[in-house]
Enzyme design. Structure first.
Site, PDB file in Angstrom:
ATOM      1  N   GLY A  97     109.214 -32.541  51.543  1.00  0.00           N
ATOM      2  CA  GLY A  97     109.524 -32.350  50.130  1.00  0.00           C
ATOM      3  C   GLY A  97     110.852 -31.627  50.002  1.00  0.00           C
ATOM      4  N   HIS A 133     109.755 -24.438  43.272  1.00  0.00           N
ATOM      5  CA  HIS A 133     111.215 -24.337  43.445  1.00  0.00           C
ATOM      6  C   HIS A 133     111.922 -24.476  42.101  1.00  0.00           C
ATOM      7  CE1 HIS A 133     111.971 -23.918  47.702  1.00  0.00           C
ATOM      8  NE2 HIS A 133     111.178 -24.929  48.007  1.00  0.00           N
ATOM      9  N   CYS A 154     109.032 -24.172  54.559  1.00  0.00           N
ATOM     10  CA  CYS A 154     109.992 -24.566  53.528  1.00  0.00           C
ATOM     11  C   CYS A 154     111.359 -24.715  54.182  1.00  0.00           C
ATOM     12  CB  CYS A 154     110.036 -23.483  52.445  1.00  0.00           C
ATOM     13  SG  CYS A 154     111.260 -23.790  51.162  1.00  0.00           S
ATOM     14  N   LEU A 155     112.075 -25.780  53.851  1.00  0.00           N
ATOM     15  CA  LEU A 155     113.394 -25.992  54.469  1.00  0.00           C
ATOM     16  C   LEU A 155     114.374 -24.879  54.104  1.00  0.00           C
ATOM     17  CD1 LEU A 155     113.802 -29.860  53.982  1.00  0.00           C
ATOM     18  CD2 LEU A 155     113.142 -28.630  56.072  1.00  0.00           C
ATOM     19  N   HIS A 190     104.329 -26.835  45.599  1.00  0.00           N
ATOM     20  CA  HIS A 190     105.396 -26.117  46.307  1.00  0.00           C
ATOM     21  C   HIS A 190     106.769 -26.484  45.729  1.00  0.00           C
ATOM     22  CE1 HIS A 190     107.343 -24.493  50.118  1.00  0.00           C
ATOM     23  NE2 HIS A 190     108.308 -25.217  49.587  1.00  0.00           N
ATOM     24  N   GLU A 191     106.998 -27.798  45.513  1.00  0.00           N
ATOM     25  CA  GLU A 191     108.297 -28.243  44.992  1.00  0.00           C
ATOM     26  C   GLU A 191     108.468 -27.838  43.527  1.00  0.00           C
ATOM     27  OE1 GLU A 191     110.310 -28.992  47.176  1.00  0.00           O
ATOM     28  OE2 GLU A 191     108.794 -29.347  48.713  1.00  0.00           O
ATOM     29  N   GLN A 226     117.422 -26.902  46.112  1.00  0.00           N
ATOM     30  CA  GLN A 226     117.589 -26.725  47.559  1.00  0.00           C
ATOM     31  C   GLN A 226     118.838 -27.444  48.073  1.00  0.00           C
ATOM     32  OE1 GLN A 226     113.278 -27.817  48.552  1.00  0.00           O
ATOM     33  NE2 GLN A 226     113.792 -26.282  50.093  1.00  0.00           N
TER      34      GLN A 226
HETATM   35 NI    NI Z   1     110.358 -25.330  49.871  1.00  0.00          NI
END
Ligand code: NI
Length: 183
Positions: A46, A142, A96-97, A138-139, A51
């Site tokens: 995701g 963000h 998470c990236l 989660h997204e 991000q």
């Molecule tokens: Ni994330």
């Protein structure tokens, strides 16, 4: 096709509530393509627009490579709204990236209903369960400036502090492009 640098903890846009999309044009379609490429290059499942330093309410998800989720097609959600959260909540270990090398157990609703615009400007409304619900939540977080550390209790958050500082200072090994310095 460009791979965009991923913002990491400490970058201010990750703390921002990003703006709704008002027009779906060719530019946006190409942005979405870049987001998918950037996510896949980093082996993520995701990725939210902030991000990749974009002030836009968009995220992309692809969990089709994950066992028992191959029926869930890659999806882009534009201006998403969570319409319903199940009372039943489950704990899953998340990464998470934008938080390289960090993992934490996070409790979230097991099932949700979400409404969003697809890339053809159709309103979609779906129910999601299990890992799919998890990634959407989660997204979505963000897009409202929230990240994993905001979803754990204080003792856990305190334990993450050292790792968060390392990430902020880019003193972590990352095998995908991240923003070079704090933005
Ligand atoms: Ni994330």
């Amino acid at each position: 096709m460009p791979i965009l640098p991923i913002t990491v903890y400490g970058d201010s846009i990750l703390r921002k509530k990003v703006a709704p999309i008002t027009q779906i044009d060719d530019n946006l379609i190409s942005t979405i393509r870049d987001m998918f490429n950037t996510m896949r290059n980093a082996y993520g499942i995701g990725l939210a627009a902030n991000q990749v330093n974009l002030n836009k309410q968009i995220f992309v998800i692809d969990i089709s490579e994950i066992e028992s989720y191959s029926h869930i097609k890659p999806v882009v959600m534009i201006n998403p709204k969570i319409l319903l959260y199940s009372d039943e909540r489950v704990v899953m270990n998340e990464g998470c990236l934008s938080l390289p090398n960090l993992r934490a157990d996070v409790e979230r609703s097991k099932m949700i209903k979400v409404q969003y615009l697809d890339a053809d400007e159709n309103i979609q409304e779906i129910e999601a369960d299990g890992l799919f619900a998890r990634v959407i939540l989660h997204e979505y977080d963000h897009l409202i400036g929230k990240m994993i550390p905001d979803r754990v209790c204080k003792p856990v958050r305190d334990k993450l502090k050292k790792e968060l500082l390392l990430i902020k200072n880019r003193e972590v090994d990352v095998d995908y492009p991240i923003t070079e310095k704090k933005i």
